[in-house]
Design a protein around this motif. Structure first.
Motif, PDB file in Angstrom:
ATOM      1  N   THR A   1       0.826  -1.227   0.000  1.00  0.00           N
ATOM      2  CA  THR A   1       0.000   0.000   0.000  1.00  0.00           C
ATOM      3  C   THR A   1       0.844   1.253   0.000  1.00  0.00           C
ATOM      4  OG1 THR A   1      -0.095  -0.144   2.423  1.00  0.00           O
ATOM      5  CG2 THR A   1      -1.883  -1.172   1.168  1.00  0.00           C
ATOM      6  N   ASN A   2       2.057   1.172   0.577  1.00  0.00           N
ATOM      7  CA  ASN A   2       2.944   2.356   0.617  1.00  0.00           C
ATOM      8  C   ASN A   2       4.046   2.255  -0.429  1.00  0.00           C
ATOM      9  OD1 ASN A   2       4.217   0.239   1.802  1.00  0.00           O
ATOM     10  ND2 ASN A   2       5.163   1.415   3.472  1.00  0.00           N
ATOM     11  N   CYS A   3       3.698   1.789  -1.603  1.00  0.00           N
ATOM     12  CA  CYS A   3       4.667   1.613  -2.698  1.00  0.00           C
ATOM     13  C   CYS A   3       5.119   2.973  -3.220  1.00  0.00           C
ATOM     14  CB  CYS A   3       4.021   0.785  -3.809  1.00  0.00           C
ATOM     15  SG  CYS A   3       5.116   0.537  -5.214  1.00  0.00           S
ATOM     16  N   PRO A   4       6.463   3.195  -3.367  1.00  0.00           N
ATOM     17  CA  PRO A   4       6.956   4.492  -3.887  1.00  0.00           C
ATOM     18  C   PRO A   4       6.618   4.663  -5.372  1.00  0.00           C
ATOM     19  CG  PRO A   4       8.769   2.961  -3.592  1.00  0.00           C
ATOM     20  CD  PRO A   4       7.567   2.286  -2.997  1.00  0.00           C
ATOM     21  N   LYS A   5       6.711   5.903  -5.858  1.00  0.00           N
ATOM     22  CA  LYS A   5       6.345   6.210  -7.240  1.00  0.00           C
ATOM     23  C   LYS A   5       7.249   5.518  -8.254  1.00  0.00           C
ATOM     24  CE  LYS A   5       4.322  10.742  -6.227  1.00  0.00           C
ATOM     25  NZ  LYS A   5       4.377  12.189  -6.519  1.00  0.00           N
TER      26      LYS A   5
ATOM     27  N   PRO B   1      17.699  -4.918  -6.736  1.00  0.00           N
ATOM     28  CA  PRO B   1      16.463  -4.126  -6.597  1.00  0.00           C
ATOM     29  C   PRO B   1      15.940  -4.122  -5.165  1.00  0.00           C
ATOM     30  CG  PRO B   1      16.364  -5.537  -8.527  1.00  0.00           C
ATOM     31  CD  PRO B   1      17.568  -5.950  -7.774  1.00  0.00           C
ATOM     32  N   SER B   2      15.194  -3.066  -4.861  1.00  0.00           N
ATOM     33  CA  SER B   2      14.665  -2.880  -3.503  1.00  0.00           C
ATOM     34  C   SER B   2      13.750  -4.032  -3.095  1.00  0.00           C
ATOM     35  CB  SER B   2      13.913  -1.547  -3.433  1.00  0.00           C
ATOM     36  OG  SER B   2      13.283  -1.384  -2.182  1.00  0.00           O
ATOM     37  N   CYS B   3      12.898  -4.520  -4.003  1.00  0.00           N
ATOM     38  CA  CYS B   3      11.972  -5.601  -3.675  1.00  0.00           C
ATOM     39  C   CYS B   3      12.702  -6.891  -3.342  1.00  0.00           C
ATOM     40  CB  CYS B   3      10.978  -5.808  -4.814  1.00  0.00           C
ATOM     41  SG  CYS B   3      11.766  -5.991  -6.437  1.00  0.00           S
ATOM     42  N   CYS B   4      13.763  -7.184  -4.064  1.00  0.00           N
ATOM     43  CA  CYS B   4      14.544  -8.392  -3.819  1.00  0.00           C
ATOM     44  C   CYS B   4      15.321  -8.274  -2.514  1.00  0.00           C
ATOM     45  CB  CYS B   4      15.503  -8.638  -4.972  1.00  0.00           C
ATOM     46  SG  CYS B   4      14.698  -8.824  -6.573  1.00  0.00           S
ATOM     47  N   ARG B   5      15.920  -7.107  -2.311  1.00  0.00           N
ATOM     48  CA  ARG B   5      16.671  -6.892  -1.082  1.00  0.00           C
ATOM     49  C   ARG B   5      15.755  -6.986   0.138  1.00  0.00           C
ATOM     50  NH1 ARG B   5      18.675  -2.603  -2.702  1.00  0.00           N
ATOM     51  NH2 ARG B   5      17.377  -1.096  -1.610  1.00  0.00           N
TER      52      ARG B   5
ATOM     53  N   CYS C   1       7.686  -0.322  -9.996  1.00  0.00           N
ATOM     54  CA  CYS C   1       6.839  -0.831 -11.076  1.00  0.00           C
ATOM     55  C   CYS C   1       6.253  -2.209 -10.765  1.00  0.00           C
ATOM     56  CB  CYS C   1       7.632  -0.909 -12.382  1.00  0.00           C
ATOM     57  SG  CYS C   1       8.199   0.688 -12.994  1.00  0.00           S
ATOM     58  N   CYS C   2       6.755  -2.878  -9.713  1.00  0.00           N
ATOM     59  CA  CYS C   2       6.268  -4.217  -9.383  1.00  0.00           C
ATOM     60  C   CYS C   2       5.325  -4.208  -8.180  1.00  0.00           C
ATOM     61  CB  CYS C   2       7.442  -5.156  -9.113  1.00  0.00           C
ATOM     62  SG  CYS C   2       8.354  -4.774  -7.599  1.00  0.00           S
ATOM     63  N   GLY C   3       5.250  -3.117  -7.447  1.00  0.00           N
ATOM     64  CA  GLY C   3       4.358  -2.994  -6.304  1.00  0.00           C
ATOM     65  C   GLY C   3       4.863  -3.636  -5.026  1.00  0.00           C
ATOM     66  N   ARG C   4       6.162  -4.033  -4.987  1.00  0.00           N
ATOM     67  CA  ARG C   4       6.666  -4.710  -3.801  1.00  0.00           C
ATOM     68  C   ARG C   4       7.926  -4.049  -3.247  1.00  0.00           C
ATOM     69  NH1 ARG C   4       4.202  -9.615  -3.139  1.00  0.00           N
ATOM     70  NH2 ARG C   4       5.912 -10.389  -1.838  1.00  0.00           N
ATOM     71  N   CYS C   5       8.260  -2.867  -3.735  1.00  0.00           N
ATOM     72  CA  CYS C   5       9.453  -2.159  -3.241  1.00  0.00           C
ATOM     73  C   CYS C   5       9.089  -1.349  -2.002  1.00  0.00           C
ATOM     74  CB  CYS C   5      10.022  -1.239  -4.310  1.00  0.00           C
ATOM     75  SG  CYS C   5      10.554  -2.102  -5.797  1.00  0.00           S
ATOM     76  N   GLN C   6      10.121  -1.005  -1.241  1.00  0.00           N
ATOM     77  CA  GLN C   6       9.908  -0.186  -0.062  1.00  0.00           C
ATOM     78  C   GLN C   6      10.576   1.170  -0.257  1.00  0.00           C
ATOM     79  OE1 GLN C   6      11.717  -2.185   3.252  1.00  0.00           O
ATOM     80  NE2 GLN C   6      13.809  -1.987   2.452  1.00  0.00           N
ATOM     81  N   VAL C   7      10.134   2.126   0.527  1.00  0.00           N
ATOM     82  CA  VAL C   7      10.652   3.489   0.419  1.00  0.00           C
ATOM     83  C   VAL C   7      12.127   3.504   0.803  1.00  0.00           C
ATOM     84  CG1 VAL C   7      10.437   5.853   1.252  1.00  0.00           C
ATOM     85  CG2 VAL C   7       8.386   4.462   0.903  1.00  0.00           C
ATOM     86  N   ALA C   8      12.941   4.240   0.002  1.00  0.00           N
ATOM     87  CA  ALA C   8      14.375   4.384   0.265  1.00  0.00           C
ATOM     88  C   ALA C   8      14.760   5.850   0.132  1.00  0.00           C
ATOM     89  CB  ALA C   8      15.187   3.529  -0.696  1.00  0.00           C
ATOM     90  N   GLN C   9      15.716   6.266   0.957  1.00  0.00           N
ATOM     91  CA  GLN C   9      16.118   7.670   0.963  1.00  0.00           C
ATOM     92  C   GLN C   9      17.232   7.947  -0.057  1.00  0.00           C
ATOM     93  OE1 GLN C   9      14.489   9.973   2.685  1.00  0.00           O
ATOM     94  NE2 GLN C   9      13.142   8.367   3.518  1.00  0.00           N
ATOM     95  N   LYS C  10      18.108   6.983  -0.233  1.00  0.00           N
ATOM     96  CA  LYS C  10      19.255   7.186  -1.123  1.00  0.00           C
ATOM     97  C   LYS C  10      18.850   6.880  -2.567  1.00  0.00           C
ATOM     98  CE  LYS C  10      22.574   5.929   2.488  1.00  0.00           C
ATOM     99  NZ  LYS C  10      23.639   4.989   2.897  1.00  0.00           N
TER     100      LYS C  10
ATOM    101  N   GLU D   1      19.484   3.341  -4.016  1.00  0.00           N
ATOM    102  CA  GLU D   1      18.667   2.253  -3.486  1.00  0.00           C
ATOM    103  C   GLU D   1      17.245   2.291  -4.043  1.00  0.00           C
ATOM    104  OE1 GLU D   1      18.858   2.502   0.722  1.00  0.00           O
ATOM    105  OE2 GLU D   1      20.882   1.667   0.858  1.00  0.00           O
ATOM    106  N   GLN D   2      16.922   3.324  -4.802  1.00  0.00           N
ATOM    107  CA  GLN D   2      15.574   3.465  -5.378  1.00  0.00           C
ATOM    108  C   GLN D   2      15.530   2.762  -6.732  1.00  0.00           C
ATOM    109  OE1 GLN D   2      14.871   7.677  -5.467  1.00  0.00           O
ATOM    110  NE2 GLN D   2      14.937   7.907  -3.237  1.00  0.00           N
ATOM    111  N   LEU D   3      15.470   1.420  -6.692  1.00  0.00           N
ATOM    112  CA  LEU D   3      15.528   0.601  -7.887  1.00  0.00           C
ATOM    113  C   LEU D   3      14.520  -0.542  -7.784  1.00  0.00           C
ATOM    114  CD1 LEU D   3      16.958  -0.177 -10.591  1.00  0.00           C
ATOM    115  CD2 LEU D   3      18.449  -1.636  -9.194  1.00  0.00           C
TER     116      LEU D   3
END
Length: 560
Positions: free
Chosen positions: A442-446, A536-540, A449-458, A461-463
């Motif tokens: 629900t809190n997927c960043p813009k 990628p963020s989702c895999c990590r 594209c897969c809907g499973r990444c988490q928010v990252a500041q750097k 890491e936004q991949l």
């Protein structure tokens, strides 16, 4: 150690790596250039005789002049031919100014700017000027009614600065002939030849068309060949070159060694100061009373310089091999020209040709420092993407270039599954077949594209695992088997260290580390890219949640 390393390199053979691709156009261009080079080599080899050893000649020249002129007296060769001090040249007198009955006494100097005087004070006794005809006595005397000049002791009367007679006195010397005897020698080949044929007809005269080898020349014909008028040149004289060129082929199957004659004027006839060519000489006599007397001649004429030059050549096997060896490099021009075309295309941005793009990608490899690039592999892209640092936006949205084609995955004992799993999921499984269907976060960043990444500041890491929206790679069967499966990860760890203890308190850290490596090996095809490959963020996120750290603090990817 250094010497041993050098010695080992001596016995290593190095060969360049080439790429081969079908292209009718480039092959035609290459063979066209090869053909042009082959024609040029054959032409140079045959026409310029590059198979011969060459040598310059050494030469000697002798001349004989004949002819008689009648003006106010008879002039024969002994009188109008004056010896010169230069080698291989002769002088023919064509015009003359005579000053007769000169004896040594005192007389007025010829009126020049330095000789004109007004009183004896203007004339210093014993002074000799460079342009004077004698030694000053210190007196100022009358030269004529108009001028007074310093008195000198000299051959008197002095010769005046008169203009040469027009027309020339010996203008009939145009019909004189000169017989030029020229011997040449080639020391290396021990060969000597002369310009006189054994069958020479002594009554011949040189003519460029009818008698080009006749060594007897009419003086008028020489000046005509030099594009000069004999009557005009005879007034003040000049210098004419008689050029004898020898181009000798001493091979028995193609022997040729004959002279070629040409003529040209050497002095500048357009100059206003000291035009033409002239010399002075005197003839001395004794009077009945014992007084010495002379006649001074200022002779204008034509000096003929005989210039002999040329080369001789004879077949030498080493010269042939040297020429062939030196011209083999010319065939490299074809490849060089084609490579230059590729280079110019690579530098230009006007159009894109897919064939050229593929060739350039395979042929040229850009070597960048590791700290300057980041490597990314998207599941929906067939290649690895190279992104240059520094990042000014999220890594997901950064523009990149193709690094290399995605390598074909191969069997590796560290990434193998159990025999049971292989039987169950063998040929029927596609590489990215979804294992489960799960809802997006629900809190997927813009940028996800897969809907499973988490928010990252750097930014780095936004991949996401995808470039376009679609199923996440973490939901596939192979991600679970190759990256998350404890059994697979344990085998990979034991592959690295067979004695590794997998029951310790740091087992999650080891499993997490090897899971990252498994993903890189799977998606990037090689561990060599491990240092700059971004997961990628989702895999990590899924790897960390499966094998978590006790305190929950993760260092992440270090860009330094």
């Amino acid at each position: 150690m250094v010497a041993w390393g050098w010695m080992k390199d001596v016995f290593n053979y190095e060969s360049p790596k080439l790429i081969r691709f079908p292209s009718v156009g480039l092959v035609c261009v290459k063979w066209f250039i090869y053909g042009v080079i082959a024609v040029y080599i054959c032409y140079t080899l045959i026409v310029h005789k590059r198979y011969q050893e060459k040598e310059e000649l050494t030469s000697s020249v002798r001349v004989t002049l004949k002819g008689v002129a009648h003006v106010d007296r008879i002039w024969d060769a002994a009188e109008y031919t004056i010896p010169t001090q230069t080698r291989d040249s002769f002088f023919v007198m064509t015009n003359i100014i005579r000053t007769e009955n000169q004896i040594q006494k005192t007389c007025p100097e010829y009126p020049t700017a330095k000789a004109i005087c007004s009183s004896d004070k203007s004339c210093a006794k014993g002074i000799v000027d460079v342009h004077s005809n004698g030694v000053q006595t210190g007196k100022c005397v009358h030269y004529n009614i108009t001028h007074k000049t310093c008195e000198i002791k000299a051959w008197c009367p002095v010769q005046g600065e008169e203009r040469p007679p027009v027309p020339a006195v010996l203008r009939s010397s145009e019909d004189f002939t000169v017989f030029i005897k020229n011997n040449i020698h080639f020391p290396t080949f021990n060969y000597t030849v002369q310009n006189i044929s054994p069958k020479l007809n002594t009554s011949c005269k040189f003519n460029k068309v009818t008698a080009p080898l006749c060594p007897i020349f009419r003086l008028g014909d020489i000046l005509q060949e030099a594009k000069e008028n004999f009557s005009e040149m005879a007034v003040k004289g000049g210098i004419i070159a008689i050029e004898i060129k020898w181009d000798c082929d001493l091979d028995s199957w193609s022997y040729y060694c004959s002279p070629e004659y040409s003529f040209r004027r050497l002095d500048d006839k357009t100059r206003t100061q000291y035009p033409g060519f002239s010399i002075r000489f005197a003839r001395h006599y004794k009077l009945p009373d014992g007084t010495e007397q002379r006649t001074l001649f200022k002779a204008y004429g034509i000096r003929f310089d005989v210039l002999v030059f040329g080369m001789g050549g004879q077949f030498k096997l080493i010269e042939l091999f040297t020429f062939i060896g030196s011209t083999i490099a010319y065939f490299g021009l074809a490849v060089t020209i084609i490579e230059m075309c590729f280079h110019l295309y690579n530098c230009s941005s006007c159009c894109k040709i897919q064939v050229c793009e593929n060739v350039i990608r395979k042929k040229y490899e850009t070597v960048l420092m590791p700290e300057q690039v980041i490597l990314v592999s998207y599941v929906d892209k067939p290649h690895i993407t190279l992104i240059k640092m520094p990042l000014r936006t999220s890594l997901q949205n950064a523009e990149g270039s193709i690094f290399e084609d995605h390598p074909v995955k191969s069997y590796d004992p560290r990434t193998c599954c159990s025999h049971k799993s292989n039987e169950k999921h063998g040929a029927a499984q596609s590489e990215l077949r979804p294992l489960t269907q799960s809802s997006s976060s629900t809190n997927c960043p813009k940028w996800c594209c897969c809907g499973r990444c988490q928010v990252a500041q750097k930014h780095h890491e936004q991949l996401c695992c995808r470039k376009k929206e679609g199923q996440c790679i973490t939901t596939t069967y192979w991600f679970a088997q190759l990256v998350l499966s404890r059994d697979t990860l344990n085998k990979a760890l034991l592959y690295e260290d067979p004695f590794l203890d997998l029951t310790g308190h740091s087992s999650n850290s080891q499993l997490r580390r090897i899971a990252y490596k498994q993903y890189i090996h799977w998606r990037f095809g090689s561990f060599e890219l491990e240092d700059r490959a971004i997961i990628p963020s989702c895999c990590r996120r899924l790897i960390r949640s499966t094998y978590p750290k006790e305190n929950g603090n993760y260092t992440g990817f270090n860009l330094e």
